[in-house]
Design a protein around this motif. Structure first.
Motif, PDB file in Angstrom:
ATOM      1  N   GLU A 216     -59.268 -24.788 -57.174  1.00 28.84           N
ATOM      2  CA  GLU A 216     -60.156 -25.615 -56.358  1.00 28.84           C
ATOM      3  C   GLU A 216     -59.992 -25.278 -54.876  1.00 28.84           C
ATOM      4  O   GLU A 216     -60.984 -25.159 -54.142  1.00 28.84           O
ATOM      5  CB  GLU A 216     -59.864 -27.100 -56.587  1.00 28.84           C
ATOM      6  N   ASN A 217     -58.757 -25.133 -54.424  1.00 31.60           N
ATOM      7  CA  ASN A 217     -58.519 -24.749 -53.037  1.00 31.60           C
ATOM      8  C   ASN A 217     -59.148 -23.402 -52.713  1.00 31.60           C
ATOM      9  O   ASN A 217     -59.747 -23.216 -51.643  1.00 31.60           O
ATOM     10  CB  ASN A 217     -57.020 -24.678 -52.749  1.00 31.60           C
ATOM     11  N   LEU A 218     -59.010 -22.453 -53.618  1.00 35.03           N
ATOM     12  CA  LEU A 218     -59.560 -21.124 -53.381  1.00 35.03           C
ATOM     13  C   LEU A 218     -61.082 -21.160 -53.283  1.00 35.03           C
ATOM     14  O   LEU A 218     -61.676 -20.542 -52.384  1.00 35.03           O
ATOM     15  CB  LEU A 218     -59.123 -20.169 -54.488  1.00 35.03           C
ATOM     16  N   ARG A 219     -61.717 -21.880 -54.194  1.00 29.45           N
ATOM     17  CA  ARG A 219     -63.183 -21.961 -54.154  1.00 29.45           C
ATOM     18  C   ARG A 219     -63.655 -22.628 -52.863  1.00 29.45           C
ATOM     19  O   ARG A 219     -64.641 -22.197 -52.244  1.00 29.45           O
ATOM     20  CB  ARG A 219     -63.697 -22.722 -55.376  1.00 29.45           C
ATOM     21  N   ARG A 220     -62.968 -23.687 -52.453  1.00 33.82           N
ATOM     22  CA  ARG A 220     -63.337 -24.366 -51.205  1.00 33.82           C
ATOM     23  C   ARG A 220     -63.086 -23.470 -49.991  1.00 33.82           C
ATOM     24  O   ARG A 220     -63.866 -23.493 -49.024  1.00 33.82           O
ATOM     25  CB  ARG A 220     -62.564 -25.676 -51.055  1.00 33.82           C
ATOM     26  N   ALA A 221     -62.014 -22.703 -50.042  1.00 32.27           N
ATOM     27  CA  ALA A 221     -61.712 -21.806 -48.933  1.00 32.27           C
ATOM     28  C   ALA A 221     -62.785 -20.737 -48.791  1.00 32.27           C
ATOM     29  O   ALA A 221     -63.218 -20.413 -47.675  1.00 32.27           O
ATOM     30  CB  ALA A 221     -60.341 -21.168 -49.139  1.00 32.27           C
ATOM     31  N   VAL A 222     -63.221 -20.183 -49.919  1.00 29.78           N
ATOM     32  CA  VAL A 222     -64.289 -19.180 -49.877  1.00 29.78           C
ATOM     33  C   VAL A 222     -65.578 -19.805 -49.349  1.00 29.78           C
ATOM     34  O   VAL A 222     -66.265 -19.223 -48.494  1.00 29.78           O
ATOM     35  CB  VAL A 222     -64.505 -18.557 -51.264  1.00 29.78           C
ATOM     36  N   ALA A 223     -65.910 -20.980 -49.822  1.00 31.51           N
ATOM     37  CA  ALA A 223     -67.109 -21.675 -49.340  1.00 31.51           C
ATOM     38  C   ALA A 223     -67.013 -21.963 -47.850  1.00 31.51           C
ATOM     39  O   ALA A 223     -68.030 -22.000 -47.154  1.00 31.51           O
ATOM     40  CB  ALA A 223     -67.305 -22.976 -50.117  1.00 31.51           C
ATOM     41  N   GLY A 224     -65.791 -22.131 -47.365  1.00 33.21           N
ATOM     42  CA  GLY A 224     -65.590 -22.443 -45.952  1.00 33.21           C
ATOM     43  C   GLY A 224     -65.483 -21.239 -45.049  1.00 33.21           C
ATOM     44  O   GLY A 224     -65.356 -21.397 -43.830  1.00 33.21           O
ATOM     45  N   GLY A 225     -65.507 -20.031 -45.617  1.00 34.30           N
ATOM     46  CA  GLY A 225     -65.536 -18.851 -44.762  1.00 34.30           C
ATOM     47  C   GLY A 225     -64.453 -17.821 -44.971  1.00 34.30           C
ATOM     48  O   GLY A 225     -64.401 -16.815 -44.251  1.00 34.30           O
ATOM     49  N   ILE A 226     -63.560 -18.011 -45.939  1.00 30.10           N
ATOM     50  CA  ILE A 226     -62.556 -16.988 -46.233  1.00 30.10           C
ATOM     51  C   ILE A 226     -63.220 -15.822 -46.970  1.00 30.10           C
ATOM     52  O   ILE A 226     -63.990 -16.019 -47.903  1.00 30.10           O
ATOM     53  CB  ILE A 226     -61.411 -17.573 -47.083  1.00 30.10           C
ATOM     54  N   ASN A 227     -62.900 -14.582 -46.559  1.00 33.93           N
ATOM     55  CA  ASN A 227     -63.513 -13.398 -47.154  1.00 33.93           C
ATOM     56  C   ASN A 227     -62.523 -12.462 -47.838  1.00 33.93           C
ATOM     57  O   ASN A 227     -62.932 -11.501 -48.488  1.00 33.93           O
ATOM     58  CB  ASN A 227     -64.277 -12.607 -46.091  1.00 33.93           C
ATOM     59  N   LYS A 228     -61.244 -12.726 -47.684  1.00 29.81           N
ATOM     60  CA  LYS A 228     -60.207 -11.915 -48.336  1.00 29.81           C
ATOM     61  C   LYS A 228     -59.074 -12.854 -48.728  1.00 29.81           C
ATOM     62  O   LYS A 228     -58.638 -13.665 -47.914  1.00 29.81           O
ATOM     63  CB  LYS A 228     -59.695 -10.828 -47.392  1.00 29.81           C
TER      64      LYS A 228
END
Length: 294
Positions: A216-228
């Motif tokens: 869940e944290n990873l999906r939210r992080a990607v949605a928030g702008g993480i690209n790697k």
């Protein structure tokens, strides 16, 4: 195909997904990761940290292996030096054909971080190599690091840092840590800070400490702008578990069978991770000019 990490992450930044950066310590992990990426039509980043490259001969031995496998792949593959801290390590990696180097001076003063990062950027860019830097500090999970606000990346400082160094991607500290968290612990990430960083920088952002961070944290992080997203501890554990499972199934399994088990385990793990980060179906061989499947 072997490409710069910048070319991979610029597309991920533009299209709002993230790419797995898996730390690999042998050919089996490399083969499993790249095979997974090919089957999922996803870019992939293969990286090795200085702590995993225990001598320079190892760096010189494994770099050509990764490069040869990457060049034959029908998806973009970058080779990254993870957490380089010494100038000589950065230079050696650049000479060996790494397509990206990370300079980690995050534990030093802000001024020294800027100075060291700018120097590496100047040298790397002259050779067509991209650079990842870190601002804020991603500590060690087993030491309880990464959980205090004073370690987090400051937004205003980050804008200044990128302007002064010219780095191509920035690793930000928002609550994750390296290594293995205490059992049952899932980090609480500062997604508001991540949103502020993305809005201010508009560039590829990196999350270190992906292992144990939680889907869940990873999906939210990607949605928030993480690209790697960097993954080391979990990947090593998967390979180990696959070998142990093979030995339990067949106590007389030979070394080759154990290698094959490790490769298959890593491949399945990476395929799942690719879907969590949303990089699947972003690239096909026919789209080689754009690097993506639009």
């Amino acid at each position: 195909m072997l490409v710069t990490m910048k070319s991979i992450l610029d597309h991920a930044n533009k299209h709002n997904y993230a790419v797995m950066a898996i730390n690999c310590i042998n050919m089996e992990m490399v083969r499993g990761a790249i095979a997974a990426a090919e089957e999922e039509h996803s870019p992939i980043i293969i990286q090795m940290g200085i702590g995993q490259i225990n001598n320079h001969a190892h760096m010189e031995d494994i770099a050509p292996i990764v490069q040869n496998i990457a060049r034959r792949a029908n998806v973009p593959v970058a080779l990254n030096l993870d957490h380089g801290g010494k100038w000589e390590d950065e230079v050696r990696a650049m000479k060996l054909g790494y397509t990206n180097v990370m300079i980690d001076a995050s534990a030093l003063s802000y001024e020294e971080n800027v100075s060291r990062t700018a120097l590496v950027v100047t040298a790397a860019h002259a050779m067509g190599i991209s650079v990842e830097a870190e601002l804020g500090h991603v500590g060690q999970a087993d030491a309880g690091d990464g959980r205090t606000d004073d370690m987090y990346t400051n937004v205003e400082q980050a804008v200044e840092f990128v302007q002064e160094t010219g780095c191509d991607a920035l690793a930000v500290a928002i609550g994750t840590a390296h290594g293995q968290y205490p059992e049952g612990y899932v980090p609480k990430l500062d997604f508001d800070r991540l949103a502020e960083l993305k809005a201010a920088l508009q560039m590829p952002l990196v999350l270190h400490g992906g292992s144990g961070a939680g889907e869940e944290n990873l999906r939210r992080a990607v949605a928030g702008g993480i690209n790697k997203v960097n993954v080391a501890t979990d990947a090593f554990q998967v390979a180990k578990d696959a070998v142990l499972a093979k030995l339990e199934e067949n106590p007389k399994a030979n070394y080759m069978q154990m290698e094959m088990a490790a490769e298959a385990g890593v491949k399945a793990f990476v395929k799942d991770y690719i879907h969590v980060l949303g990089s699947n179906d972003r690239y096909t061989f026919e789209d080689k000019d754009t690097g993506s499947k639009e």
